[in-house]
Design an enzyme around this catalytic site. Sequence first.
Site, PDB file in Angstrom:
ATOM      1  N   LYS A 158       0.831  -1.203   0.000  1.00  0.00           N
ATOM      2  CA  LYS A 158       0.000   0.000   0.000  1.00  0.00           C
ATOM      3  C   LYS A 158       0.869   1.259   0.000  1.00  0.00           C
ATOM      4  CE  LYS A 158      -4.076  -2.133   2.029  1.00  0.00           C
ATOM      5  NZ  LYS A 158      -4.805  -2.435   3.271  1.00  0.00           N
ATOM      6  N   LYS A 165      -9.466  -3.073  -7.125  1.00  0.00           N
ATOM      7  CA  LYS A 165      -9.904  -1.682  -7.268  1.00  0.00           C
ATOM      8  C   LYS A 165      -8.709  -0.770  -7.483  1.00  0.00           C
ATOM      9  CE  LYS A 165     -12.302  -2.821  -3.735  1.00  0.00           C
ATOM     10  NZ  LYS A 165     -12.992  -3.073  -2.492  1.00  0.00           N
ATOM     11  N   LYS A 216      -3.647  -9.368 -10.695  1.00  0.00           N
ATOM     12  CA  LYS A 216      -4.761  -9.636  -9.783  1.00  0.00           C
ATOM     13  C   LYS A 216      -5.834  -8.547  -9.955  1.00  0.00           C
ATOM     14  CE  LYS A 216      -6.021  -8.551  -5.353  1.00  0.00           C
ATOM     15  NZ  LYS A 216      -6.132  -8.303  -3.990  1.00  0.00           N
TER      16      LYS A 216
END
Length: 354
Positions: free
Chosen positions: A140, A221, A218
Amino acid sequence: MSATVTREPRSRILSGVQPSGKLHLGNYFGAIKQHVERQDRGDCFYFIADYHALTTLKEAEEKDLAVAAKNKQFAPRSARQILAENVRDVALDYLALGLDPAKATFFRQSDVPEVCELAWVLSTVSGMGLLERAHSYKDKVTRGITPSVGLFTYPVLMAADILIYRSHLVPVGKDQEQHLEMTRDIAGAFNHAFGEVFPLPEAVFNEAAVVPGTDGQKMSKSYGNTIDIFAEGKPLERAVMGIVTDKRDLAEPLDPDTCNVFALYKLFAAPAEVEAMAAKYRAGGFGYGNAKKELLAKIDARFAPARERRKQLERDPGLVEEVLTAGAKRAREVAQITLRLVRERVGMHPRPVS
Ligand code: ADP
Ligand code: TRP
């Protein structure tokens, strides 16, 4: 809605989904499908992880601003509007996809604030090294998400989510595997220090552990490569037709095993249909355009009833709050019992009755 549920012993099943945007095929085949299927087999607790979604809310706001800069019709929303709308959307999506609140306890994470207190207690037995090894935190941050303390301790809150309901099975996508390992470590550390309180939960994965996105990575979003469950018409067609394939002449044979369209088709089709599609690929003269059309027809057939159901559910303005409030009441009772035990074990005073 049927109220008769045959329960397996020791089978508290729990999972959470972040309200961070439109749900996609990866969420469906990796998680939601099995959540719904399991509601007939065990004592299921499913929640919308809004505390967790706070860790990326700033980015969600920036994304709205970026869309608004390109599309003058689009009015950017405030952070609080985004969170509230996303919670409602996920709730409607789950209900439309078959989650039955009479069978499963369905609630909003933040309606059970006890989970934050447990997260604090658990943080005191969670090693820094354990958290520092978390892939999802590193991923992230690499993707530009602000490295807040909340983002770093995300796995501790997730452990609290699972442990406060003393869950046994946690159906999730493969990307959550490490979080489950961390939960087991944290539960073990607590049990070791204060005596057995928590069962060690196990992750359960679907066969479709990683659903590829339109670009072959993968589906996520955050990669902008999704096919949304409730997309329809032109936007759905655009997403499917945009699936990346290699470039070959129409006459050439195609390789099903390396094709993203085929990988997605497999999720929807019966074994005989998958075989038939593979044969068409290998024979040549078929082309990716035709494969995409067949995939589109499958997506439409699978989700058309849920789309209609969602439109009906949306017309009832009080429904989502009613369902989530009732779910939170049930969840909170369980959470409070666990927390009482935890407080007692660590030597805290029983909470004064207010
Ligand atoms: P996203 O990556 O789009 O932000 P989330 O992290 O909110 O998705 O995932 C919600 C649930 O869906 C999790 O259980 C996750 O493991 C599962 N999931 C998400 N993407 C996929 C995928 N491409 N394949 C399989 N499961 C997935
Ligand atoms: N981390 C999960 C995800 O991103 C969401 C989640 C939060 C969760 N708490 C949980 C999943 C507890 C399972 C159990 O998908």
